[in-house]
Design an enzyme around this catalytic site. Structure first.
Site, mmCIF file in Angstrom:
data_model
loop_
_atom_site.group_PDB
_atom_site.id
_atom_site.type_symbol
_atom_site.label_atom_id
_atom_site.label_comp_id
_atom_site.label_asym_id
_atom_site.label_seq_id
_atom_site.Cartn_x
_atom_site.Cartn_y
_atom_site.Cartn_z
ATOM 1 C CE1 TYR A 30 -24.432 -29.572 -18.245
ATOM 2 C CE2 TYR A 30 -23.172 -30.490 -20.065
ATOM 3 C CZ TYR A 30 -23.520 -29.412 -19.278
ATOM 4 O OH TYR A 30 -22.943 -28.196 -19.507
ATOM 5 N NE ARG A 49 -17.459 -31.609 -14.380
ATOM 6 C CZ ARG A 49 -16.831 -31.078 -15.441
ATOM 7 N NH1 ARG A 49 -16.051 -30.022 -15.285
ATOM 8 N NH2 ARG A 49 -16.979 -31.583 -16.636
ATOM 9 C CG LEU A 199 -18.193 -26.934 -14.538
ATOM 10 C CD1 LEU A 199 -19.474 -27.396 -13.854
ATOM 11 C CD2 LEU A 199 -18.145 -27.438 -15.953
HETATM 12 N N1 PMP Z 1 -17.307 -23.828 -17.588
HETATM 13 C C1 PMP Z 1 -18.509 -24.123 -18.113
HETATM 14 C C2 PMP Z 1 -19.666 -23.232 -17.819
HETATM 15 C C3 PMP Z 1 -18.666 -25.266 -18.924
HETATM 16 O O1 PMP Z 1 -19.867 -25.590 -19.438
HETATM 17 C C4 PMP Z 1 -17.529 -26.060 -19.218
HETATM 18 C C5 PMP Z 1 -17.659 -27.254 -20.122
HETATM 19 N N2 PMP Z 1 -18.025 -28.410 -19.443
HETATM 20 C C6 PMP Z 1 -16.295 -25.708 -18.635
HETATM 21 C C7 PMP Z 1 -16.219 -24.581 -17.841
HETATM 22 C C8 PMP Z 1 -15.055 -26.519 -18.891
HETATM 23 O O2 PMP Z 1 -15.099 -27.727 -18.197
HETATM 24 P P1 PMP Z 1 -14.343 -29.021 -18.756
HETATM 25 O O3 PMP Z 1 -12.913 -28.649 -18.873
HETATM 26 O O4 PMP Z 1 -14.594 -30.050 -17.724
HETATM 27 O O5 PMP Z 1 -14.956 -29.323 -20.070
#
Ligand code: PMP
Length: 279
Positions: A30, A49, A199
């Site tokens: 997702y 991503r 992530l």
């Molecule tokens: N870490 C995790 C585990 C997440 O679920 C998210 C949210 N997508 C993030 C970091 C932050 O990523 P982003 O800045 O792309 O929202």
């Protein structure tokens, strides 16, 4: 309106099967995109991503990025979304429950918009965090639907009267339940390296870019809970939370227990980037 496969449909016409592998196995990927002023924020990073997650879990994307982008624009237009998020998931498909990849199944794409306001109260006042063991698998760089460990960790924080959880592996801080984590020490920024244990947040990348533009030294280097105990400032980064200061960890203040100057500068730079009038 929802996006289902390549059609826009009212929510109650989206016919998700109970045999969808997302439902049985969390077998899917997702993305959550942010929309400011009706415009998708940093879409290329999200598509990159998504393509990586798809490749590594071996779900063939049903269409290329260009088509995906035009479908998301249609979805945003149909919903007249100005401020909010777009959630999109792609499951491996529909088949009777059995572990092996199904022979025939086609991936199922589903996306929808939510109106979301910026979380100004926590961005201004900060949040309280508690630490917890990071018990997730070793492919945290893939944005998969398997979020039970994140869900359990978030609830652990809420049950303790905190707002968010800071995950650690044997004392080394990785990230939070739905955001990345950064600390400021001697005026310099530290965050876990973008490897398989976190992530690779789009907001994390944006913040590192802004920090470098502001001549704040950045270190993508692992650090411990003990290192954090002498930090001046800490904050989380995420699509929904943007840059949110962390003012206590396990009940103890971070620095002076209030959002610090480096965090504030980064928040201001971020607001400029997203076109918020600071007058
Ligand atoms: N870490 C995790 C585990 C997440 O679920 C998210 C949210 N997508 C993030 C970091 C932050 O990523 P982003 O800045 O792309 O929202």
């Amino acid at each position: 309106m929802y996006l289902y496969q390549h059609q826009l449909l009212p929510k109650d016409e989206v016919a998700i099967s109970p045999d969808d592998r997302a439902y049985y196995f969390g077998d899917g990927i997702y993305e959550v995109f942010r929309v400011y002023n009706g415009v998708l924020f940093e879409p290329e990073g999200h598509y990159r991503r998504l393509e990586k997650s798809a490749r590594e879990v071996r779900i063939p994307l049903p269409y290329g990025v260009d088509k995906l982008h035009s479908l998301l624009l249609e979805l945003i237009g149909a919903n007249r979304l100005q401020e909010g998020t777009v959630y999109m998931q792609i499951s491996r498909g529909v088949a009777p429950r059995s572990h092996p990849f199904p022979q025939q199944a086609e991936p199922v794409v589903m996306a929808y918009c939510s109106e979301v306001s910026r979380t100004l109260k926590s961005m201004q006042g900060g949040i309280r965090a508690v630490t917890a063991d990071d018990i997730r698998w070793l492919k945290c760089d893939l944005k998969t639907l398997n979020l039970l460990a994140n869900v359990m960790a978030k609830q652990h924080a809420l049950d303790q009267g905190a707002d968010e959880v800071i995950l650690h592996r044997n004392g080394t801080i990785t990230e939070c339940s739905a955001s990345n984590f950064m600390m400021v020490k001697e005026g310099e920024l530290f965050t876990h390296p973008a490897n398989h244990l976190i992530l690779h947040g789009i907001t994390r990348e944006v913040v590192l870019r802004l920090a470098r533009q502001l001549d704040i030294r950045c270190h993508e280097r692992a650090f411990s809970i003990e290192d954090l105990s002498s930090a001046e400032e800490a904050f989380i980064t995420g699509t929904v939370t943007e840059i949110t200061p962390v003012v206590t960890v396990d009940g103890k203040p971070v620095g002076r227990g209030e959002p610090g100057p480096v965090t504030r500068r980064l928040q201001q730079a971020f607001e400029q980037l997203i076109g918020i009038d600071q007058a």
